[in-house]
Enzyme design. Structure first.
Site: not given
Length: 482
Positions: A124, A268, A270, A274
């Site tokens: 990160r 998205s 992302y 999930k």
């Protein structure tokens, strides 16, 4: 941010160590980072700090900062009673424990009496370096953070630096620490980041889906009774024109009734990762008897928890940029520096929100009330719902009380989403288990605005505006060369 790579990722130890250089991201994102560690029996190395027990690791012991910082004894929580009457602390592995939610959670659980280990690749921090971004708050290296916590509280947090997509590394961490619960924050968590270009979309899905699969296999092979607490997202549901239930929905079709996973409408790459995670976890609970809780979290705001306020070196990161910043945090920074609040499109986008203090509280509740073997629970983790326009109005009102001239502007929406829609999501399960929410009050907004004003000299206004377009992704990658 370049100093982070030297202080956090390049460590020199005694003889018997060898360097290992691994490109952390593919294609245009390749940025070799050198780690130094002791040769292990496996072809992959592991770096373990603070209280490690394995013979094949390098260990660095925390040092106190000054005698005056020693904390008083606190009552112990997170305790398991054994059959013989003796007690032992529950062991919790926090994957992604150097991140925004993970760091606050690791400290909270440690203070409550849990034995905590952080597992993190530190990637990160690398994202900030590559994209030319920075936290509003100055954040210390993970090593200094843990040393400071040890000095203040006397409590040790173990640290395993490595990539959970490397199963050999993860296996060694599991066998060394032997967790009773795993809290999994260790994923690329930004929708805009996943939509920058092909390589970042691929990285997001590989990192998130493969990493979670590795965690599931590690539980199956090494800690079958371990409880997985996985951070999902409310974004898995999208914005359906019916009420959003907590994970499951009972439907009647052609005269027959069944309870099924709630339909997913991710928006998205992302959010799609999930959804894949949730399906993989549900399957392994059914097939292997794993116990898991999926926390579909709303948008988190704030930065302070009781633990991170104890010392400046424990301060959490605070993102306000167009890639990692979330709406309320970004609005507060914009108000502090006199930048118009940027409402995307019509501003009717409604989501669930929660204070970061409630994030750590929800995780603790999930750990203390584990799922049963073979059970896949889903909790919607948020406390209030707001539209973007409502948030802008709240920040404007709070800013005016502090003498700020807060303006709002509508900018073209870079995302593909409904800008006006029905939204009513259920969120009762965590309340029933004891969650005491911190609601978004005027005093909290005042505190948040004063916090951003304190650090306003660190704001880079060039990072505030949205820079990633869902429709034009891949056109102009924004990687900053070292």
């Amino acid at each position: 941010m370049a100093h982070l790579l030297s202080t956090s990722c390049s460590l020199n130890f005694s003889s018997g160590c060898r360097p290992y250089t691994k490109p952390l991201i593919q294609d245009s994102l390749v940025f070799p980072t050198s780690l130094t560690f002791q040769t292990s029996k496996t072809p992959f190395g592991k770096l373990l700090l603070h209280g490690g027990r394995s013979q094949s690791t390098c260990t660095v012991h925390a040092t106190t900062l000054s005698p005056s910082r020693e904390a008083p004894k606190e009552p112990s929580y997170g305790i398991n009673e054994s059959s013989g009457g003796a007690s032992k602390s529950q062991r919790v592995m926090v994957i992604g424990g150097d991140g925004y939610c993970g760091w606050a959670t690791a400290l909270h659980l440690s203070k409550k009496g849990y034995e905590v280990a952080i597992v993190d690749s530190l990637v990160r921090r690398l994202f900030d370096h590559q994209l030319g971004l920075d936290s509003l708050t100055p954040i210390s290296s993970i090593h200094d953070r843990i040393r400071c916590w040890k000095s203040l509280t006397g409590k040790s947090i173990e640290l395993y630096i490595g990539d959970v997509c490397d199963f050999e590394f993860l296996s060694e961490a599991f066998k060394s620490f032997e967790p009773d619960s795993v809290v999994h924050f260790g994923e690329q968590r930004s929708a805009p980041y996943s939509m920058i270009d092909r390589s970042r979309a691929v990285f997001t899905q590989q990192n998130n889906v493969m990493g979670t699969l590795n965690v599931l296999f590690a539980i199956k092979e090494f800690r079958e009774e371990c409880h997985l607490v996985k951070l999902g997202t409310m974004g898995e549901y999208g914005t359906p024109n019916i009420d959003i239930e907590e994970g499951y929905i009972t439907i009647t079709h052609n005269g027959r009734t069944d309870t099924l996973p709630y339909p997913k409408q991710a928006s998205s790459f992302y959010h799609l990762s999930k959804v894949h995670d949730s399906n993989n976890i549900a399957f392994t609970c059914k097939a292997w008897g794993i116990r898991a809780t999926d926390l579909n979290q709303g948008v988190v705001y704030g930065v302070r928890t009781d633990e991170t306020e104890m010392h400046e070196e424990l301060c959490n990161r605070f993102d306000y940029d167009g890639v990692f910043g979330t709406a309320l945090n970004r609005f507060c920074v914009q108000a502090a520096v006199g930048h118009p609040l940027t409402v995307y499109g019509k501003g009717g986008q409604t989501r669930g929100y929660l204070d970061i203090r409630d994030t750590v509280q929800c995780v603790e509740i999930a750990i203390a009330n584990p799922a049963k073997a073979g059970e896949f629970r889903v909790f919607n983790q948020f406390t209030e719902q707001f539209s973007v326009n409502e948030l802008a109005a709240l920040v404007t009102k709070a800013g005016e009380k502090l003498g700020l001239d807060v303006q709002t502007t509508s900018v073209p929406n870079p995302r593909v989403e409904a800008e006006e829609h029905y939204y009513n999501a259920k969120h009762t399960k965590l309340i029933e288990l004891g969650l005491k929410p911190h609601l978004l009050s005027d005093s909290l907004l005042d505190s948040l605005l004063n916090f951003t004003i304190k650090y306003k000299d660190r704001v880079d206004t060039k990072q505030i505006m949205p820079s990633v377009s869902w429709r034009k992704m891949g056109a102009k990658p924004r990687t900053v060369t070292a």
